[in-house]
Scaffold this motif. Sequence first.
Motif, PDB file in Angstrom:
ATOM      1  N   GLN A   4     -56.552-117.882  53.518  1.00 53.63           N
ATOM      2  CA  GLN A   4     -57.010-117.057  52.403  1.00 53.63           C
ATOM      3  C   GLN A   4     -56.415-115.656  52.493  1.00 53.63           C
ATOM      4  OE1 GLN A   4     -61.243-116.402  52.165  1.00 53.63           O
ATOM      5  NE2 GLN A   4     -61.176-115.929  49.978  1.00 53.63           N
ATOM      6  N   VAL A   5     -56.029-115.111  51.337  1.00 50.65           N
ATOM      7  CA  VAL A   5     -55.497-113.764  51.275  1.00 50.65           C
ATOM      8  C   VAL A   5     -56.619-112.780  51.601  1.00 50.65           C
ATOM      9  CG1 VAL A   5     -54.475-112.022  49.766  1.00 50.65           C
ATOM     10  CG2 VAL A   5     -53.760-114.407  49.575  1.00 50.65           C
ATOM     11  N   ARG A   6     -56.302-111.791  52.452  1.00 55.78           N
ATOM     12  CA  ARG A   6     -57.310-110.818  52.875  1.00 55.78           C
ATOM     13  C   ARG A   6     -56.809-109.397  52.626  1.00 55.78           C
ATOM     14  NH1 ARG A   6     -59.626-111.655  58.754  1.00 55.78           N
ATOM     15  NH2 ARG A   6     -61.208-110.232  57.879  1.00 55.78           N
ATOM     16  N   GLY A  25     -60.500-114.116  44.032  1.00 55.80           N
ATOM     17  CA  GLY A  25     -60.437-115.053  45.142  1.00 55.80           C
ATOM     18  C   GLY A  25     -59.864-114.481  46.423  1.00 55.80           C
ATOM     19  N   ILE A  26     -59.826-113.164  46.526  1.00 49.95           N
ATOM     20  CA  ILE A  26     -59.290-112.498  47.721  1.00 49.95           C
ATOM     21  C   ILE A  26     -60.448-112.040  48.604  1.00 49.95           C
ATOM     22  CG2 ILE A  26     -58.021-110.462  48.539  1.00 49.95           C
ATOM     23  CD1 ILE A  26     -56.332-110.636  45.992  1.00 49.95           C
ATOM     24  N   GLN A  27     -60.366-112.356  49.893  1.00 49.92           N
ATOM     25  CA  GLN A  27     -61.377-111.892  50.831  1.00 49.92           C
ATOM     26  C   GLN A  27     -61.158-110.410  51.116  1.00 49.92           C
ATOM     27  OE1 GLN A  27     -61.742-114.277  54.380  1.00 49.92           O
ATOM     28  NE2 GLN A  27     -62.840-112.667  55.500  1.00 49.92           N
ATOM     29  N   VAL A  28     -62.204-109.630  51.049  1.00 53.40           N
ATOM     30  CA  VAL A  28     -62.058-108.177  51.207  1.00 53.40           C
ATOM     31  C   VAL A  28     -63.076-107.644  52.204  1.00 53.40           C
ATOM     32  CG1 VAL A  28     -63.550-107.727  49.203  1.00 53.40           C
ATOM     33  CG2 VAL A  28     -61.982-105.958  49.984  1.00 53.40           C
ATOM     34  N   ASP A  29     -62.630-106.740  53.060  1.00 56.83           N
ATOM     35  CA  ASP A  29     -63.499-106.036  53.995  1.00 56.83           C
ATOM     36  C   ASP A  29     -63.427-104.546  53.679  1.00 56.83           C
ATOM     37  OD1 ASP A  29     -64.205-108.360  55.432  1.00 56.83           O
ATOM     38  OD2 ASP A  29     -62.372-108.216  56.633  1.00 56.83           O
TER      39      ASP A  29
END
Length: 529
Positions: A4-6, A25-29
């Motif tokens: 997954q793109v982060r 649909g991008i995982q973000v922190d």
Amino acid sequence: MTEQVRVLIADKMDPRAAAIFRERGIQVDEKSGLSPEDLQAIVHDYDGIAVRSSAKISAAIMDAALPRLKVIGRAGIGVDTIDVPAASARGIVVMNTPFGNSITTAEHAIAMLFALAREIPQADQSTQAGKWEKNRFMGVELAGKTLGLIGCGNIGSIVADRAHGLKMKVVAYDPFLSPERAVELGVEKVELDELLPRADFITLHTPLTDQTRGILSREALAKTKKGVRIVNCARGGLIDEAALKEGLESGHIAGAALDVFAQEPAKENALFGTPGLICTPHLGASTNEAQVNVAIQVAEQMSDFLLLGGITNAVNVPSLSAEEAPRLKPYMALAEKLGRLLGQIAGTEIRSIDIEVEGAAAELNIKPISGAVLAGIMRSWSDTVNMVNAPFLAKERGIGVREIRTEREGDYHTLVAVTAGTDNGPRRVEGTLFGNSAARLVKIFGIPVEAELTGQMIYIVNNDQPGFIGALGTELGENGLNIATFNLGRRKEAGEAVALVAVDDPITREVAAQLRELPGVREVVPLSF
């Protein structure tokens, strides 16, 4: 299974940025306030990093992020906290949002005008201290006064519009402002020396470049009208701060409002405490709306790039598809250098630009080539220009751009030619690729000359006469400048010769002045590529 793109949001940012990433649909922190060491320890897990103005992305952090990191997005204009050359060398795209806070910055400048005119901060401080100094704070009206704009681009034009609403007369100095655009904005286009003695208020809206640094110098401030009030919400370094202090203390300058300083954060400054001075801590872009706008824009741009390959508002690469990139890359490098050459020599004289591709180059997508030319031309005058916004900036300044394809081959298998229409007639440069990769200048202003445009160079026009090359070499040697390459051309019928000399160190203004004093010299322009 594809990983997954982060994305890491490394600065405090409006929550809508994270929401957009997640919607796509991008995982973000979200981890703001990390030390450089802590940031360096975690960046290897991310495909993209979004920042504002606090987190500094150095070459070391990029190295720790490779090979995964693909894009760095700046929610704002300036990218001074990102090592852009290091990013380019590592194949990392750097994006910004150049127009997300224009209204906010313009409104801050207007607020500063009001604060200066009515001494609002000083009156507030006095009143809250228990004084009632009604007769001390005698202000002036803005209506009927002349506002001098130094820079009339995107932000400056908004300030002009607001000033008209206040019934002010607006005069503007901007080398790129066309007469037609001035009429459209309702401003009077003037030279700087005319603006200075006419303006009751002066506000700056220009980037900080070699040409604009210290534009309000000691000499310029001495030419201003007695009682002038000055606002700077653009860039620190545009004003000689020591001279400004002297002008305030003498009373020649009635007031100054600064949002930016030569050294920031400006926790100490010789100007502080000077009568008539108002200061804010670089708040030009600090409104809720501006922060929302830039957060949304950077998230959308980064998402498009990471998921679809689209490139928008990149400062180090043009907008183009992945399929075109390998073939276009050397042509864009050539085009940028030709534009950079014209921008440094012709500069503010340019009124129109013709970009012609001939032979093999005519088979390619001309838009990235044109963008590279325009970015090269305007890179001498703007610190936020890129291949995406360069066409917009050209249009805004009234510079007409024409693209021409010529499929036939001339003297070269492939050719890129750029003609600048100037106040003194057309100026044309031509270049080609050697071995389909190495960029070479082959003609400058009608004079054949083969040269690699690289590093630090000097462009010299002189009378074609014996002994000149020796005199030039001696002068450079006496100034400790080593010659790397020496390229010559001449126009026999005019008795005119051209030299493009690459040197190991930059040419200072003092050395350039000495070269202009050599017998037979007509023109000297230091160049940087």
